[in-house]
Design a protein around this motif. Structure first.
Motif, PDB file in Angstrom:
ATOM      1  N   ASP A  29      42.834  37.801  43.116  1.00 56.21           N
ATOM      2  CA  ASP A  29      43.513  38.915  42.484  1.00 56.21           C
ATOM      3  C   ASP A  29      43.262  38.373  40.819  1.00 56.21           C
ATOM      4  OD1 ASP A  29      44.601  41.245  41.915  1.00 56.21           O
ATOM      5  OD2 ASP A  29      46.604  40.555  41.828  1.00 56.21           O
ATOM      6  N   VAL A  30      42.163  38.092  40.372  1.00 54.27           N
ATOM      7  CA  VAL A  30      41.840  37.606  38.998  1.00 54.27           C
ATOM      8  C   VAL A  30      40.628  38.119  38.540  1.00 54.27           C
ATOM      9  CG1 VAL A  30      43.361  35.697  39.130  1.00 54.27           C
ATOM     10  CG2 VAL A  30      40.886  35.368  39.466  1.00 54.27           C
ATOM     11  N   PRO A  31      40.459  38.341  37.243  1.00 53.97           N
ATOM     12  CA  PRO A  31      39.047  38.741  36.669  1.00 53.97           C
ATOM     13  C   PRO A  31      38.114  37.736  36.966  1.00 53.97           C
ATOM     14  CG  PRO A  31      40.675  39.452  35.172  1.00 53.97           C
ATOM     15  CD  PRO A  31      41.416  38.637  36.260  1.00 53.97           C
ATOM     16  N   LEU A  32      36.707  38.029  37.072  1.00 56.22           N
ATOM     17  CA  LEU A  32      35.832  36.988  37.523  1.00 56.22           C
ATOM     18  C   LEU A  32      35.763  35.818  36.279  1.00 56.22           C
ATOM     19  CD1 LEU A  32      33.384  35.603  39.096  1.00 56.22           C
ATOM     20  CD2 LEU A  32      32.202  37.612  37.945  1.00 56.22           C
ATOM     21  N   TYR A  33      35.643  36.468  35.000  1.00 61.44           N
ATOM     22  CA  TYR A  33      35.853  35.441  33.889  1.00 61.44           C
ATOM     23  C   TYR A  33      36.907  34.553  33.871  1.00 61.44           C
ATOM     24  CZ  TYR A  33      39.232  38.828  31.696  1.00 61.44           C
ATOM     25  OH  TYR A  33      40.101  39.627  31.494  1.00 61.44           O
ATOM     26  N   ARG A  34      38.098  34.987  34.373  1.00 63.29           N
ATOM     27  CA  ARG A  34      39.224  34.104  34.588  1.00 63.29           C
ATOM     28  C   ARG A  34      39.020  32.924  35.348  1.00 63.29           C
ATOM     29  NH1 ARG A  34      42.688  32.370  31.365  1.00 63.29           N
ATOM     30  NH2 ARG A  34      44.434  32.507  32.698  1.00 63.29           N
ATOM     31  N   LEU A  35      38.506  33.311  36.630  1.00 64.82           N
ATOM     32  CA  LEU A  35      37.980  32.475  37.697  1.00 64.82           C
ATOM     33  C   LEU A  35      37.027  31.282  37.072  1.00 64.82           C
ATOM     34  CD1 LEU A  35      38.304  31.732  40.747  1.00 64.82           C
ATOM     35  CD2 LEU A  35      36.499  33.307  41.135  1.00 64.82           C
TER      36      LEU A  35
END
Length: 368
Positions: free
Chosen positions: A118-124
């Motif tokens: 449940d996070v944006p890809l850029y954060r992952l």
């Protein structure tokens, strides 16, 4: 996670206008989309492209071969697939068309992983909250008249863009210079990049590069992509920075481009280089050598990876060809005052309009 179904679709989408560069003419793009559904209901969507030719080969690799391999894997994630990719392609190699196809799977897995958390890809990938990436106006516009070119650049300047790229490669040098000067009058001192799309010999690139070096911010793909030793020599003879990498389809060439002083700006295409996993490795390698990255095309995924690397330079905004302005997305990235803002939802945040996509569908396969 274990995949339950793999869906693959090939879509032939018209470009928004007839496009010409120094070596080719385009009227359509082929998009290949992959949807992975996992036990537990998590989904991931990946995509890749060709410039109107070769999409059938990409579709066949994904639907006839790789889908079955994915369904037999008990655990599936981007790094596991990356380790298996070369054995999966042992008979024909993980280069060229294979690398383009692999990118769609890699992106689908990263999308699913980020959605599961449940996070944006850029954060992952390690990026900050609320990132923005500087973007430039790009177009395949060598067939534009000077007036059409100037009007298009004006439109993007009014939208807040402060960096621009145009095509070069007219039969006569003076034609190219006239177009550059006309655009320069509109944009003032803002960065102006030019792209020759591999259209020149080394001698011609040297001649034209010297004529342009005080007028442009970088000279892109002046000679054939695989002539990396010549790129290094050309870079040593010109004062204008050299940008290239989009037309390389092998890991050996992509690595050499970065490590052997061939360019000033690394332009590896996320979708041609093998997706997020491979591109991030190259970006980190470039960073270790002090080189900036400005990926070719694929802005919908490029905005995610650029948001997660410290050597990000520019995002290429290509509205004549991209997904973002095609009408095939319900949700995509946004632009504000010349900066690209990635979607803030989980995964890559793109929401495809599957009903509209069906009108461009060439092939579809669901593998279970």
């Amino acid at each position: 996670m274990k995949a339950r179904t793999v869906e693959v679709g090939l879509y032939r989408v018209p470009s928004r206008h007839v496009q010409e560069n120094a070596i080719a003419r385009f009227t359509h793009y082929e998009w290949v989309l992959v949807k992975l559904t996992f036990n537990g209901g998590v989904e991931g969507v990946g995509f890749t492209y060709t410039q109107g030719r070769g999409g059938g080969a990409v579709f066949s690799l994904l639907s006839e071969y790789w889908a079955k391999e994915l369904l037999t894997s008990e655990e599936l994630d981007p790094l596991t697939l990356n380790r298996k990719a070369r054995s999966m392609t042992y008979s024909y190699g993980l280069e060229g068309v294979s690398r383009i196809a692999y990118a769609a799977l890699d992106i689908a897995l990263w999308d699913a992983e980020a959605r599961a958390q449940d996070v944006p890809l850029y954060r992952l990938l390690g990026g900050p909250r609320n990132p923005k990436v500087r973007a430039y106006r790009s177009a395949i516009d060598l067939n534009f008249t000077v007036q059409e070119l100037v009007e298009d650049v004006k439109k993007f300047k009014e939208m807040g863009f402060r960096a621009f790229k145009i095509k070069v490669g007219k039969p006569e040098l003076e034609e190219d210079l006239s177009r550059i000067r006309a655009v320069r009058e509109v944009i003032g001192k803002d960065p102006l990049m030019v792209d020759a799309n591999r259209g020149w010999s080394f001698t011609e690139a040297l001649r034209r590069g010297r004529a342009m070096e005080d007028l442009v911010y970088w000279l892109e793909e002046p000679i054939e992509a695989e002539l990396l030793d010549e790129y290094k020599e050309l870079r040593g003879k010109l004062r204008v920075p050299i940008a290239a990498g989009e037309s390389l389809y092998s890991s050996y060439e992509q690595t050499k481009l970065i490590t052997e002083g061939c360019v000033d700006v690394v332009q590896l295409d996320v979708l041609r280089s093998g997706g997020v996993t491979e591109w991030m490795r190259y970006a980190q390698l470039a960073d270790s050598l002090g080189l900036p990255v400005a990926p070719h095309f694929g802005e919908e995924i490029s905005v995610q990876v650029l948001s997660a690397v410290r050597n990000a330079m520019f995002l290429e905004h290509l509205p004549g060809s991209n997904l973002n302005d095609s009408g095939l997305l319900r949700k995509g990235l946004r632009f504000e005052e010349g900066y690209a803002l990635p979607p803030d939802g989980p995964g890559h945040g793109l929401e495809f309009d599957w009903d509209r996509l069906k009108s461009y569908q060439v092939k579809y396969e669901k593998v279970t």
